[in-house]
Design a protein around this motif. Structure first.
Motif, PDB file in Angstrom:
ATOM      1  N   SER A 227       0.836  -1.190   0.000  1.00 33.54           N
ATOM      2  CA  SER A 227       0.000   0.000   0.000  1.00 33.54           C
ATOM      3  C   SER A 227       0.877   1.248   0.000  1.00 33.54           C
ATOM      4  CB  SER A 227      -0.925   0.018   1.231  1.00 33.54           C
ATOM      5  OG  SER A 227      -1.833   1.099   1.173  1.00 33.54           O
ATOM      6  N   ALA A 228       0.296   2.368  -0.421  1.00 30.64           N
ATOM      7  CA  ALA A 228       0.961   3.675  -0.358  1.00 30.64           C
ATOM      8  C   ALA A 228       0.176   4.540   0.621  1.00 30.64           C
ATOM      9  CB  ALA A 228       1.009   4.327  -1.734  1.00 30.64           C
ATOM     10  N   ARG A 229       0.678   4.654   1.846  1.00 34.11           N
ATOM     11  CA  ARG A 229      -0.010   5.414   2.888  1.00 34.11           C
ATOM     12  C   ARG A 229       0.766   6.658   3.316  1.00 34.11           C
ATOM     13  NH1 ARG A 229      -2.776   1.508   7.364  1.00 34.11           N
ATOM     14  NH2 ARG A 229      -3.894   0.081   5.985  1.00 34.11           N
ATOM     15  N   HIS A 230       1.942   6.851   2.763  1.00 31.24           N
ATOM     16  CA  HIS A 230       2.808   7.946   3.208  1.00 31.24           C
ATOM     17  C   HIS A 230       2.257   9.293   2.733  1.00 31.24           C
ATOM     18  CE1 HIS A 230       4.050   6.686  -0.791  1.00 31.24           C
ATOM     19  NE2 HIS A 230       4.643   7.858  -0.969  1.00 31.24           N
ATOM     20  N   GLU A 231       2.704  10.349   3.338  1.00 33.40           N
ATOM     21  CA  GLU A 231       2.149  11.676   3.072  1.00 33.40           C
ATOM     22  C   GLU A 231       2.363  12.129   1.635  1.00 33.40           C
ATOM     23  OE1 GLU A 231       3.427  14.620   5.814  1.00 33.40           O
ATOM     24  OE2 GLU A 231       2.554  13.635   7.577  1.00 33.40           O
ATOM     25  N   ARG A 232       3.457  11.702   1.005  1.00 30.24           N
ATOM     26  CA  ARG A 232       3.770  12.146  -0.353  1.00 30.24           C
ATOM     27  C   ARG A 232       3.172  11.227  -1.427  1.00 30.24           C
ATOM     28  NH1 ARG A 232       7.482  15.640  -1.802  1.00 30.24           N
ATOM     29  NH2 ARG A 232       8.047  14.347  -3.599  1.00 30.24           N
ATOM     30  N   ARG A 233       2.239  10.353  -1.058  1.00 34.00           N
ATOM     31  CA  ARG A 233       1.736   9.369  -2.015  1.00 34.00           C
ATOM     32  C   ARG A 233       1.052   9.993  -3.223  1.00 34.00           C
ATOM     33  NH1 ARG A 233      -1.542   9.237   2.488  1.00 34.00           N
ATOM     34  NH2 ARG A 233      -3.776   9.596   2.181  1.00 34.00           N
ATOM     35  N   ASP A 234       0.628  11.242  -3.098  1.00 33.98           N
ATOM     36  CA  ASP A 234      -0.002  11.916  -4.229  1.00 33.98           C
ATOM     37  C   ASP A 234       1.030  12.534  -5.164  1.00 33.98           C
ATOM     38  OD1 ASP A 234      -2.485  12.489  -5.447  1.00 33.98           O
ATOM     39  OD2 ASP A 234      -2.309  14.594  -4.859  1.00 33.98           O
ATOM     40  N   ARG A 235       2.308  12.528  -4.733  1.00 34.55           N
ATOM     41  CA  ARG A 235       3.348  13.198  -5.516  1.00 34.55           C
ATOM     42  C   ARG A 235       4.475  12.267  -5.951  1.00 34.55           C
ATOM     43  NH1 ARG A 235       2.187  16.660  -1.285  1.00 34.55           N
ATOM     44  NH2 ARG A 235       4.098  16.165  -0.137  1.00 34.55           N
ATOM     45  N   ASP A 236       4.453  11.017  -5.491  1.00 34.78           N
ATOM     46  CA  ASP A 236       5.472  10.075  -5.947  1.00 34.78           C
ATOM     47  C   ASP A 236       4.812   8.729  -6.258  1.00 34.78           C
ATOM     48  OD1 ASP A 236       5.136   8.618  -3.569  1.00 34.78           O
ATOM     49  OD2 ASP A 236       6.811   9.576  -2.579  1.00 34.78           O
ATOM     50  N   LEU A 237       5.621   7.743  -6.615  1.00 32.86           N
ATOM     51  CA  LEU A 237       5.110   6.438  -7.038  1.00 32.86           C
ATOM     52  C   LEU A 237       5.468   5.337  -6.051  1.00 32.86           C
ATOM     53  CD1 LEU A 237       6.075   6.694 -10.820  1.00 32.86           C
ATOM     54  CD2 LEU A 237       3.875   7.228  -9.762  1.00 32.86           C
ATOM     55  N   ARG A 238       5.922   5.714  -4.883  1.00 29.77           N
ATOM     56  CA  ARG A 238       6.371   4.746  -3.881  1.00 29.77           C
ATOM     57  C   ARG A 238       5.205   3.924  -3.344  1.00 29.77           C
ATOM     58  NH1 ARG A 238      10.748   4.977   0.456  1.00 29.77           N
ATOM     59  NH2 ARG A 238      10.058   3.429   2.003  1.00 29.77           N
ATOM     60  N   THR A 239       5.445   2.642  -3.133  1.00 33.24           N
ATOM     61  CA  THR A 239       4.537   1.794  -2.360  1.00 33.24           C
ATOM     62  C   THR A 239       5.368   1.036  -1.336  1.00 33.24           C
ATOM     63  OG1 THR A 239       4.683   0.069  -4.071  1.00 33.24           O
ATOM     64  CG2 THR A 239       2.747   1.516  -4.109  1.00 33.24           C
ATOM     65  N   ASP A 240       4.754   0.699  -0.216  1.00 32.90           N
ATOM     66  CA  ASP A 240       5.455   0.054   0.892  1.00 32.90           C
ATOM     67  C   ASP A 240       4.764  -1.234   1.299  1.00 32.90           C
ATOM     68  OD1 ASP A 240       7.752   1.712   1.882  1.00 32.90           O
ATOM     69  OD2 ASP A 240       6.212   3.265   1.955  1.00 32.90           O
ATOM     70  N   LEU A 241       5.428  -1.961   2.190  1.00 33.86           N
ATOM     71  CA  LEU A 241       4.837  -3.134   2.831  1.00 33.86           C
ATOM     72  C   LEU A 241       4.363  -2.745   4.219  1.00 33.86           C
ATOM     73  CD1 LEU A 241       7.348  -5.992   1.923  1.00 33.86           C
ATOM     74  CD2 LEU A 241       5.161  -5.447   0.829  1.00 33.86           C
ATOM     75  N   TRP A 242       3.130  -3.156   4.537  1.00 34.48           N
ATOM     76  CA  TRP A 242       2.540  -2.888   5.847  1.00 34.48           C
ATOM     77  C   TRP A 242       2.185  -4.207   6.518  1.00 34.48           C
ATOM     78  CZ3 TRP A 242       1.692   2.006   8.018  1.00 34.48           C
ATOM     79  CH2 TRP A 242       2.045   3.079   7.189  1.00 34.48           C
ATOM     80  N   HIS A 256      -4.271  -2.928  13.729  1.00 36.20           N
ATOM     81  CA  HIS A 256      -3.248  -1.893  13.590  1.00 36.20           C
ATOM     82  C   HIS A 256      -2.288  -2.284  12.472  1.00 36.20           C
ATOM     83  CE1 HIS A 256      -0.305   1.155  14.529  1.00 36.20           C
ATOM     84  NE2 HIS A 256       0.631   0.232  14.673  1.00 36.20           N
ATOM     85  N   ALA A 257      -2.003  -1.347  11.571  1.00 35.87           N
ATOM     86  CA  ALA A 257      -1.050  -1.573  10.489  1.00 35.87           C
ATOM     87  C   ALA A 257       0.271  -0.911  10.831  1.00 35.87           C
ATOM     88  CB  ALA A 257      -1.598  -1.023   9.178  1.00 35.87           C
ATOM     89  N   GLU A 258       1.363  -1.652  10.687  1.00 38.42           N
ATOM     90  CA  GLU A 258       2.700  -1.160  11.009  1.00 38.42           C
ATOM     91  C   GLU A 258       3.564  -1.166   9.754  1.00 38.42           C
ATOM     92  OE1 GLU A 258       6.485  -2.310  13.910  1.00 38.42           O
ATOM     93  OE2 GLU A 258       4.588  -3.406  14.048  1.00 38.42           O
ATOM     94  N   LEU A 259       4.251  -0.067   9.500  1.00 41.54           N
ATOM     95  CA  LEU A 259       5.089   0.070   8.314  1.00 41.54           C
ATOM     96  C   LEU A 259       6.322  -0.820   8.437  1.00 41.54           C
ATOM     97  CD1 LEU A 259       5.605   1.559   5.626  1.00 41.54           C
ATOM     98  CD2 LEU A 259       6.701   3.366   6.953  1.00 41.54           C
ATOM     99  N   VAL A 260       6.595  -1.600   7.386  1.00 45.17           N
ATOM    100  CA  VAL A 260       7.733  -2.513   7.370  1.00 45.17           C
ATOM    101  C   VAL A 260       8.917  -1.915   6.617  1.00 45.17           C
ATOM    102  CG1 VAL A 260       8.550  -4.786   6.604  1.00 45.17           C
ATOM    103  CG2 VAL A 260       6.248  -4.534   7.568  1.00 45.17           C
ATOM    104  N   THR A 261       8.652  -1.208   5.516  1.00 43.98           N
ATOM    105  CA  THR A 261       9.732  -0.732   4.638  1.00 43.98           C
ATOM    106  C   THR A 261       9.914   0.780   4.711  1.00 43.98           C
ATOM    107  OG1 THR A 261       8.093  -0.751   2.837  1.00 43.98           O
ATOM    108  CG2 THR A 261       9.575  -2.642   3.004  1.00 43.98           C
ATOM    109  N   GLY A 262       9.638   1.374   5.838  1.00 42.48           N
ATOM    110  CA  GLY A 262       9.678   2.830   5.947  1.00 42.48           C
ATOM    111  C   GLY A 262      11.052   3.441   5.788  1.00 42.48           C
TER     112      GLY A 262
END
Length: 676
Positions: A227-242, A256-262
């Motif tokens: 998923s892409a939950r980070h604040e800049r998700r509207d401005r970049d193409l990053r996706t992470d593991l939660w 509760h979702a915890e960021l794995v690849t932050g």
């Protein structure tokens, strides 16, 4: 192959293999002109002995089969006409399927838990009152949408911010359990509640973000989700593991979702898998410091060996391309199977936790999916003589187990001749030439693929087959910018659309005309879709030798594209740059005044990738300057018309294309009239 043979195109899904290794199940789907839809069922394929395949289900469209870990159940998605696909299970020996979900907009994807007691799935959750969730409230009567992000729609979906894909969890019921019966009215209960018998799924995620691929931990106590939950998700193409902790069966505790690849570098993660020992595998490509540089980046396989450890890339970035990989298959804690794109082929490849890479298949075919159990690997593939079949890989030997394209071969397939042509700067351009029956000379169609980071491949292409059957030689190649030849090959046209890609295509055409005497160099047409539509327009703006052109779903005006395409916030900026002068220099719309080639534009009204005004603006400019131009619009279709549009629309599209070529590039040339 004629365009009327579309129903013979039987596509085969990735297989699921029984734990015994003795059988696999695939979904076999095809266009059906009578139903004007894609229909298909699940087929069981024996992997040893006499090749045997039998139809296992009888739904309208049954897809995405997955055996449970113990092999007793088979889960799949069943769709009906104009009804969203829902998750079902059936006994793996056969029987009546049981419905597991009632997702209003259908199930997207799912995973079994390792113990077979749970299934996690993703589905879009509509806002209340939207998408016919209130009876009688149609789309035109819905309340207004307030848009606050720059990305709010997707081709093939539509608006996304009001129907985010969320993660759900359900406990798997017994497939042989007692059915739920409707309650009959009585005096005491004249209007009993409806009981569907469908188990209640627990929604695990919420929020203004989408969720993609997911994977259970070995102990079934948690999930990983992309998923892409980070604040800049509207401005970049990053996706992470939660990481999502599930709790015990039946738990309704808050999730509760915890960021794995932050702390990891910017990557676009696409697929995730976990091993029995707890290692995390994922497929992703690097995005650079700004998180937006996606151009021709190779997807690679990464591993996180233990919680908190940094990810290691297991595959080399320049030459290994996993962008078409459909899943990571875990053979054991040390060996994983993926698919590598190379020179128009797609091969099954083994990667170890130590980074050793070994190609398991070789040859002119594409492996579209694989599964492994009990020292047996089952795979689905396509080749020059099949749209889709199942094979087994044992002892390094590949054995076909099905023949789903027999009728298609009987209808007639023209062979594709491989060709390598040196470009004007010495670069080797790779491609293929199809010749029609007869001695010629044959009129020639230059076909340009989309992308641009895509490729023509070694397998059956219905487009090329239909045109060759109609009497046209088809020339197609993978110029610089294409995938399958290394990252540098793909990235060299960044900030240079219409340069080396243009000259590579033209040089390959000239090389084919020289190599094959039956091709008529004086009767040429050019056609392409999406980026291929761009390059087709660019070719007619810079080369006047073509009798006619077809520009389909084209990327034609980068300026307008930035404002209304679903990828407009990054595609043009990364490929063409942001300098106004540089964009104008590469923009087809800016050079339309050079065109005098008769041009047919084909576009779909619901195309959100290359929106309709891309074609309309170009068409109007052509007509203003007196060019013979037609515009054909398909209602209800999106960017994928030629590949997955309604079967009747696909047939009509072929009719329109062949009529255009007959008008402007007839197979039998019209003799010139002699003046009296």
């Amino acid at each position: 192959m004629k365009f009327s043979d579309l129903p013979l195109l039987q596509s085969v899904s990735a297989p699921t293999i029984h734990p015994s290794g003795d059988r696999a199940v695939v979904s076999v789907t095809r266009p059906n002109l009578e139903a004007d839809a894609y229909v298909g069922q699940l087929w069981e394929v024996l992997l040893s002995g006499v090749p045997t395949a039998r139809r296992f289900t009888r739904g309208f469209r049954d897809t995405a089969p997955q055996f449970s870990p113990n092999g007793r159940l088979l889960a799949f998605i069943r769709s009906a006409p104009d009804v969203a696909g829902q998750l079902h299970i059936v006994d793996s020996l056969g029987g009546e399927p049981t419905t597991l979900t009632e997702a209003p907009l259908g199930v997207i994807g799912f995973r079994w838990s390792p113990d077979g007691t749970r299934i996690a799935f993703t589905a879009r959750v509509p806002e209340a009152g939207r998408y016919r969730t209130i009876e009688g409230l149609g789309p035109d009567a819905e309340p207004a949408r307030r848009i606050t992000s720059t990305r709010y729609k997707a081709n093939g979906v539509g608006y996304t911010t009001d129907r985010r894909s969320q993660v759900f969890l359900l406990e798997v019921p017994r497939a042989d359990g007692e059915p739920v019966y409707p309650v009959a009215p009585s005096v005491d209960n004249p209007k009993p509640d409806r009981r569907s018998g469908v188990p209640k799924a627990r929604q695990l995620t919420t929020g203004d973000f989408d969720h993609g691929d997911l994977s259970f931990s070995a102990d079934v106590g948690s999930l990983l989700v992309v998923s892409a939950r980070h604040e800049r998700r509207d401005r970049d193409l990053r996706t992470d593991l939660w990481h999502i902790t599930l709790g015990k069966p039946g738990s309704r505790a808050r999730v509760h979702a915890e960021l794995v690849t932050g702390t990891e570098p910017n990557r676009a993660i696409r697929l995730v898998e976990q091993t029995a020992s707890g290692a995390i595998l994922f497929i992703a490509h690097e995005l650079g410091r700004g998180g937006r540089d996606f151009v021709a980046r190779h997807d690679g396989l990464f591993i996180i060996d233990r919680p908190g450890a940094p990810a290691r890339r297991l595959t080399e970035a320049e030459s290994i391309d996993l962008g078409d990989c459909s899943a990571v298959v875990v053979v054991d804690d040390e060996t994983f199977l993926v698919q590598n794109r190379t020179r128009g082929a797609l091969h099954l490849t083994a990667v170890t936790a130590g980074g050793q890479v070994t190609a398991l298949t070789a040859g002119p075919f594409e492996v579209h999916g694989a599964a492994a159990a009990s020292d047996t690997i089952a795979l689905s593939l396509s080749a020059a003589n099949t749209v889709g079949d199942v094979a087994v890989l044992r002892g390094g030997q590949l054995q076909l187990r099905t023949d789903f394209s027999g009728e298609l071969r009987s209808a007639g397939l023209r062979p594709a001749r491989e060709l390598v042509v040196p470009a004007r700067d010495g670069h080797a351009v790779h491609g293929w030439v199809l010749q029609p029956a007869g001695d010629g000379p044959h009129p020639v169609l230059l076909m340009v693929h989309g992308g641009p980071f895509s490729s023509h491949t070694v397998t059956v292409l219905d487009e090329a087959q239909v045109y060759a059957d109609a009497g046209y030689a088809v020339v197609m190649c993978n110029p610089r910018g294409s995938s399958g030849y290394g990252q540098r090959h793909g990235r060299v046209i960044r900030r240079g659309f219409g340069t080396l890609d243009f000259t590579d295509v033209i040089d390959f055409l000239d090389g084919a005309l020289s190599e094959f005497p039956a091709l008529d160099a004086d009767r040429l047409g050019v056609m392409g879709g999406s980026y291929g539509g761009y390059l087709t327009a660019w070719i007619t703006e810079h080369d006047q030798r073509f009798a006619a052109a077809i520009v389909e779903r084209g990327f034609l005006d980068a300026t307008a594209f930035a404002g209304n395409s679903d990828i407009g916030t990054f595609f043009g900026q990364e490929y063409l740059g942001t300098s106004p002068d540089a964009v104008r220099a590469q923009n087809a719309q800016e050079h339309v005044q050079r065109v005098n080639t008769p041009t047919l534009l084909i576009h779909s009204e619901q195309d959100l990738r290359c929106p309709l005004d891309q074609a309309e603006r170009y068409y109007q400019a052509l007509r203003r300057q007196g060019v013979d131009a037609d515009l054909v619009l398909f209602p209800g279709e999106d960017h994928e018309l030629s590949r997955s549009g309604r079967p009747r629309h696909r047939r009509q599209r072929f009719e329109i294309i062949l009529d255009w070529w007959e008008r402007h590039l007839p197979v039998t040339p019209v003799p010139p009239t002699t003046p009296v």
